[in-house]
Structures are given as C-alpha cells and as structure tokens.
Design a protein around this motif. Structure first.
Motif, PDB file in Angstrom:
ATOM      1  N   LEU A  19       0.838  -1.201   0.000  1.00  0.00           N
ATOM      2  CA  LEU A  19       0.000   0.000   0.000  1.00  0.00           C
ATOM      3  C   LEU A  19       0.873   1.251   0.000  1.00  0.00           C
ATOM      4  O   LEU A  19       0.628   2.189  -0.773  1.00  0.00           O
ATOM      5  N   LYS A  20       1.889   1.274   0.837  1.00  0.00           N
ATOM      6  CA  LYS A  20       2.771   2.442   0.902  1.00  0.00           C
ATOM      7  C   LYS A  20       3.429   2.702  -0.449  1.00  0.00           C
ATOM      8  O   LYS A  20       3.483   3.847  -0.911  1.00  0.00           O
ATOM      9  N   GLU A  21       3.899   1.643  -1.106  1.00  0.00           N
ATOM     10  CA  GLU A  21       4.534   1.799  -2.423  1.00  0.00           C
ATOM     11  C   GLU A  21       3.549   2.381  -3.430  1.00  0.00           C
ATOM     12  O   GLU A  21       3.881   3.298  -4.191  1.00  0.00           O
ATOM     13  N   PRO A  30       2.686  16.365   0.373  1.00  0.00           N
ATOM     14  CA  PRO A  30       1.493  16.352   1.224  1.00  0.00           C
ATOM     15  C   PRO A  30       0.251  16.732   0.427  1.00  0.00           C
ATOM     16  O   PRO A  30       0.328  17.507  -0.523  1.00  0.00           O
ATOM     17  N   GLU A  31      -0.905  16.180   0.848  1.00  0.00           N
ATOM     18  CA  GLU A  31      -2.160  16.437   0.148  1.00  0.00           C
ATOM     19  C   GLU A  31      -3.352  15.997   0.982  1.00  0.00           C
ATOM     20  O   GLU A  31      -3.198  15.351   2.016  1.00  0.00           O
ATOM     21  N   LEU A  80       0.738  14.256   5.427  1.00  0.00           N
ATOM     22  CA  LEU A  80       2.057  14.681   4.950  1.00  0.00           C
ATOM     23  C   LEU A  80       2.700  13.686   4.002  1.00  0.00           C
ATOM     24  O   LEU A  80       3.430  14.071   3.092  1.00  0.00           O
ATOM     25  N   ASP A  81       2.453  12.376   4.245  1.00  0.00           N
ATOM     26  CA  ASP A  81       3.130  11.367   3.441  1.00  0.00           C
ATOM     27  C   ASP A  81       2.392  10.027   3.513  1.00  0.00           C
ATOM     28  O   ASP A  81       1.421   9.876   4.249  1.00  0.00           O
ATOM     29  N   ALA A  82       2.887   9.074   2.735  1.00  0.00           N
ATOM     30  CA  ALA A  82       2.287   7.741   2.683  1.00  0.00           C
ATOM     31  C   ALA A  82       2.336   7.047   4.041  1.00  0.00           C
ATOM     32  O   ALA A  82       1.433   6.288   4.388  1.00  0.00           O
ATOM     33  N   ASP A  83       3.365   7.323   4.827  1.00  0.00           N
ATOM     34  CA  ASP A  83       3.472   6.709   6.151  1.00  0.00           C
ATOM     35  C   ASP A  83       2.284   7.089   7.035  1.00  0.00           C
ATOM     36  O   ASP A  83       1.777   6.254   7.786  1.00  0.00           O
ATOM     37  N   GLN A  84       1.843   8.346   6.956  1.00  0.00           N
ATOM     38  CA  GLN A  84       0.688   8.764   7.755  1.00  0.00           C
ATOM     39  C   GLN A  84      -0.578   8.036   7.305  1.00  0.00           C
ATOM     40  O   GLN A  84      -1.380   7.628   8.133  1.00  0.00           O
ATOM     41  N   VAL A  85      -0.753   7.868   6.003  1.00  0.00           N
ATOM     42  CA  VAL A  85      -1.921   7.153   5.485  1.00  0.00           C
ATOM     43  C   VAL A  85      -1.920   5.718   6.001  1.00  0.00           C
ATOM     44  O   VAL A  85      -2.929   5.226   6.518  1.00  0.00           O
ATOM     45  N   VAL A  86      -0.794   5.046   5.885  1.00  0.00           N
ATOM     46  CA  VAL A  86      -0.677   3.659   6.344  1.00  0.00           C
ATOM     47  C   VAL A  86      -0.929   3.574   7.846  1.00  0.00           C
ATOM     48  O   VAL A  86      -1.654   2.685   8.317  1.00  0.00           O
TER      49      VAL A  86
END
Length: 101
Positions: A19-21, A30-31, A80-86
């Motif tokens: 998922l992160k990839e 960020p978005e 801010l980044d994919a890490d936050q989403v995960v």
C-alpha cells in the motif's frame, strides 16, 4: 470481519508495504487524502474512528444505508506522506467491525 483492503493479502504487513509503495507512486504528498469506511450503524464506531484522526485537519461525511444497518464514513484528511496514510489505516483496522475501502 476482514477488512476489504486486506482481503487479498494473507500477511497484513506485506499488504501495508505494498500500500505504501502504491501511495507513493500515485499521490503527490502532502495532500488531502480521502479515507472511506463502512461500519455497522453505531455512533460509537464513528467516535472510535474519529479518535484516530485527533490532531489532523479533516472533514467528515457519513451516510446511512437504505435499511439503516450500515453507515458509510468518509474522512477527507490532510496528510504529509504515505506513512501517515498507512498509520491511519492500521489504527482504524484495529476497530472491530470496520471495513476499509
């Protein structure tokens, strides 16, 4: 109840790495990111989900199914980044009965 986004993966850790990839390839962080969940109609579950978003800037919308059994919850959140989403998906994934889309 299995989470929809994890259903094709035997190993949740591998799923979140994948998922992160995909997030990093498809998004320009960020978005604003839209999280969608389906829960049994229970205001307590919505509260549990919103606790995960404490400290984030977000907007919430929810809609009950026609029979009133389930509620769809959409949270549009600045990340801010994919890490936050995960991280958010992992925390919400621990809430019993929540299906993540």
């Amino acid at each position: 109840m299995a989470n929809i986004i994890e259903s094709n993966h035997a190993n949740p850790e591998e799923f979140y790495i994948s998922l992160k990839e995909k997030l990093e390839q498809q998004h320009n962080f960020p978005e604003e990111y839209l999280f969608k969940f389906i829960i049994p109609s229970d205001s307590g579950k919505i509260t549990e989900i919103l606790k995960v978003f404490d400290g984030f800037k977000y907007t919430l919308s929810n809609r009950e199914s026609s029979n009133g059994k389930y509620t769809s919850v959409s949270v549009n959140c600045f990340v801010l980044d994919a890490d936050q989403v995960v991280d958010i998906y992992q925390k919400v994934g621990k809430i019993e009965g929540v299906m993540m889309l």
